[in-house]
Scaffold this active site. Structure first.
Site, short mmCIF file in Angstrom:
data_model
loop_
_atom_site.label_atom_id
_atom_site.label_comp_id
_atom_site.label_asym_id
_atom_site.label_seq_id
_atom_site.Cartn_x
_atom_site.Cartn_y
_atom_site.Cartn_z
N SER A 683 1.01 -1.29 -0.17
CA SER A 683 0.08 -0.29 0.35
C SER A 683 1.18 0.95 0.37
O SER A 683 -0.08 2.19 -0.32
CB SER A 683 -1.04 -0.01 1.27
N LYS A 726 -6.49 3.74 8.40
CA LYS A 726 -5.55 4.87 7.62
C LYS A 726 -6.62 6.04 8.14
O LYS A 726 -6.09 7.30 7.52
CB LYS A 726 -5.57 4.39 5.85
#
Length: 780
Positions: A683, A726
């Site tokens: 990611s 996140k």
């Protein structure tokens, strides 16, 4: 058999009636008693009427070669019928004496009895004065003396052997007295070489002596055990007699108590059958025996398990909703699923499953949710931690053959709570290990399968136990390490991290009152302002849950308690300016914008077991020759992302406005700080591409922007997981713009409105869009 004086020389007839004997070899000079079979009656009558000589030959065992119609050996002995007796039961017994060895040449008559032409076999003499022969003779006598002492032979047998002068007669005497196979006896008879016969008999005698000595040792050991058992029995009988004299006659108190408990216990049919059998064994067992305590412990486990003992359920959906709301703030989706499960159970009490699995960062309330379910349903609650468990026996128990064996932790937990329908929480299911002792996760497959766990069999009990009424709940931080077969049996409910506002509510409603109560304080003695609480959340903790927040509040309460104990009165109001006195200097800073002051730095969003985190990806360029250095404890996947990012940048130099040959004369160093922490995953790919682009173009990355996403060599941005965590990390860091893959837009729309508020989400499909949104415009 016993030897007789050697018969005077007589003339033996060349033709003799032949008597076949079973399992017997007649040796010369030996007296042998025989029972006359009905088939041999005519033969004996003819012998008595004639010269009383007959041939005695042993029948051959099945499978050996023979001559004649009936299997028998060719070599036997000629014998003289010494005496015949008529017995009361109309049978006849004869006493015969061996005379000499003979060989059957041919049968001349077969009916009504056999008659054969025979010839006498003479011994091949040896020098009896030879030293070796004398030594062998003495050794045979010594061996035979020990055999007589150890076996049932009369002492006269050795005396007779001692007084036999001829070695040939001595060999026949000892050979006939030995307990050897028929084939060995026949070999002795057929050996006419006296020296060789003596050696053969000596070998057989030595082998029998070894067997007798081994049997004597074994018999002595057995006798010792028998004597001890008899002594113990005698002492127990004396103890019983003493109890009778004292008026305490009856079964042992311990056994009587167990029988009474067994009669009153509610057991399954299989458990009662096993318990009664084991109790009968225990009653017959010596209390000093090692197995006595093993059987007693086993019975205690059977009697103390809640086979039919259940908590009375009070399922009220409205009450369950109130309990969950009282104990936990927010978590709406999780609460709804729990209430739905309880609603179905209220309608259908015999519902099997599902098994709920709470997955989320530490400190978000997974364990306390299980306690709330138990409180809402009126059931008992038990929790066991599976973190680090590597032995299958921890789940299924040890077999009783092992010393110190115990049931597994499932059965132990049910015994502890005393009911067969508790809420059973299996904590840290994602941290189960496996080694040579087995795989505990495989053992959990039966426990957590509603179709199988109604007959769960623990290795220690070895009796089916019904686990279908237990509500099993598992918890974990991640699902990646849970075996697929085990994960398939569970319904996973994700518990995300909390926002700052949610933490404010949780601290106000739950944490502060609890810590105040645990430290003996009242609301009038300590008060924490909202501003101070918000500063604690933002600058003294950085976590997805509230565990460290509660520790900080506890630290404040301890210092207030110290003041109160010192005599200070009044209310201690903790304000923002007081936090350094109570908690020291702030530990976390959220001014991320100040960190990016040079090109080559980009902010990435990462997911960890503790929730979301921000990472800074730093890139540096120096003169060199086409080298890419990666540091910061990057995992294999993350290293591949860095290589893919560099390859994309090199293939798009014209679009980015970079020198085409920049890599030919440069070394690139890519670093992710917090080097002591291992990092992996795809990611951070977009952040690496942005950092490299910033370095090579000289454009600064925007300080208020964070990003996440996987990239391909073609410049595509692929979706990633952990979006909510996140986004929470971005909020905690004070970032207001988040770049996400376009395919993750649905995950953002599923978030609560207050979580999305104040954040600008940029959804991208390509790295070009990332560069445009993440970097400052190029200066003209």
């Amino acid at each position: 058999m016993k030897p007789q004086d050697v018969m005077p020389e007589v003339s033996l007839p060349p033709e003799l009636p032949i008597l076949a004997v079973t399992d017997l070899v007649v040796f010369p000079h030996m007296m042998v008693p025989l029972v006359v079979r009905e088939d041999d009656a005519e033969l004996i009558n003819a012998v008595v009427a004639g010269d009383r000589f007959l041939g005695c030959v042993a029948r051959q065992p099945a499978g050996e070669e023979s001559t004649g119609e009936e299997p028998m050996y060719q070599i036997g002995s000629v014998a003289h019928l010494h005496k015949m007796l008529q017995m009361p039961d109309e049978t006849r017994r004869i006493l015969i004496r061996g005379v000499a060895r003979i060989r059957i040449d041919e049968f001349i008559q077969t009916t009504p009895y056999r008659v054969a032409r025979v010839r006498v076999l003479e011994d091949i003499a040896t020098d009896e004065s030879d030293e070796e022969v004398q030594t062998l003779r003495q050794s045979l006598l010594d061996t035979f003396e020990q055999i007589v002492a150890l076996s049932g032979l009369p002492d006269e047998a050795y005396v007779q052997a001692l007084n036999v002068p001829e070695i040939s007669v001595l060999s026949d005497l000892v050979g006939s007295a030995l307990e050897v196979d028929l084939a060995v006896r026949q070999e002795m008879l057929e050996t006419v070489d006296v020296r060789r016969r003596l050696t053969l008999v000596h070998k057989a005698a030595h082998e029998q002596l070894v067997r007798l000595q081994a049997a004597r040792r074994l018999s002595a050991d057995i006798q010792e055990e028998v004597e001890k058992a008899q002594r113990d029995f005698y002492l127990r009988e004396q103890l019983k007699a003493i109890r009778r004299e004292l008026g305490e006659e009856g079964e042992d108190e311990e056994i009587a108590e167990l029988r009474q408990r067994l009669a009153q216990a509610q057991l399954t049919e299989a458990a009662r059958e096993v318990a009664e059998r084991e109790l009968d064994r225990l009653a017959r067992m010596n209390p000093a025996a090692a197995e006595h305590s093993v059987v007693r412990t086993y019975l205690e486990w059977i009697l103390e398990l809640p086979w039919f003992v259940s908590s009375e359920e009070h399922i009220d959906v409205d009450r369950a909703q109130r309990v969950l709301d009282q104990d936990h703030y927010d978590l709406k989706d999780v609460k709804d699923r729990i209430v739905e499960y309880l609603a179905v159970r209220q309608i259908k009490p015999d519902l099997k499953g599902p098994i709920l699995c709470f997955v989320g960062p530490p400190g978000v309330g997974k364990t306390s949710l299980g306690q709330s379910i138990a409180r809402a349903t009126g059931r008992e609650f038990i929790r066991i931690s599976l973190g680090g468990v590597r032995d299958e026996a921890e789940i299924r128990g040890h077999r009783r053959t092992y010393v110190g064996a115990l049931p597994g932790r499932i059965i132990q937990g049910l015994r502890t709570v005393g009911t067969n329908n508790p809420v059973f929480m299996l904590d840290e299911v994602d941290k189960i290990g496996a080694d040579f002792r087995g795989d505990p996760s495989s053992a959990l497959l039966e426990v957590l399968d509603p179709a199988q766990n109604d007959t769960f069999s623990d290795h220690y009990l070895d009796i089916p136990f019904d686990l279908s009424r237990v509500i099993f709940i598992t918890t974990g931080n991640i699902t990646a390490t849970v075996p697929p077969a085990l994960l398939d049996r569970m319904e996973v409910l994700h518990l995300p991290g909390y926002t700052d506002e949610e933490k404010m509510h949780i601290a106000t409603r739950y944490l502060i009152p609890r810590q105040r109560s645990e430290h003996g304080l009242t609301t009038k003695q300590v008060r924490i302002t909202d501003g101070a609480l918000r500063r604690i959340i933002r600058n003294y903790t950085r976590e997805a849950g509230v565990r460290n927040l509660e520790r900080a509040i506890g630290a404040i309460c301890r210092k207030v308690a110290r003041r109160v104990a010192g005599g200070e009165t009044g209310t201690v109001s903790v304000k923002v300016g007081d936090l350094e006195d109570f908690l020291g200097h702030q530990q976390f800073f959220h001014n991320a914008a100040e960190r990016i002051t040079v090109p080559g730095v980009a902010t990435a969003l990462a997911w960890t077991e503790a929730g979301g985190e921000i990472l800074f990806v730093e890139a540096s360029r120096m003169p060199g020759k086409k080298s890419l250095t990666l540091t910061g404890q990057l995992g294999e996947v993350m290293q591949e992302s860095a290589q893919a990012a560099l390859s994309w940048v090199r293939s798009n130099v014209e679009t980015l406005g970079i020198e085409p040959d920049f890599y030919e004369k440069s070394d690139i160093h890519l670093h992710v700080p917090s080097g002591a922490t291992p990092k992996d995953g795809p990611s951070a790919g977009v952040a690496m591409a942005a950092a490299l682009s910033s370095l090579l173009t000289g454009r600064l990355a925007k300080s208020n922007v964070a990003m996440t996403g996987e990239i391909t060599l073609r410049g595509k941005v692929l979706p990633v997981g952990g979006i909510k965590e996140k986004v929470l990390a971005a909020r905690r860091a004070g970032l207001d713009t988040v770049i996400l893959p376009a395919q993750n837009e649905g995950a953002v729309l599923d978030m609560e409105e207050d979580l999305r508020e104040g954040i600008n989400f940029v959804f991208v499909d390509s790295v070009d869009e990332v560069i445009a949104a993440a970097l400052e415009p190029a200066s003209m």
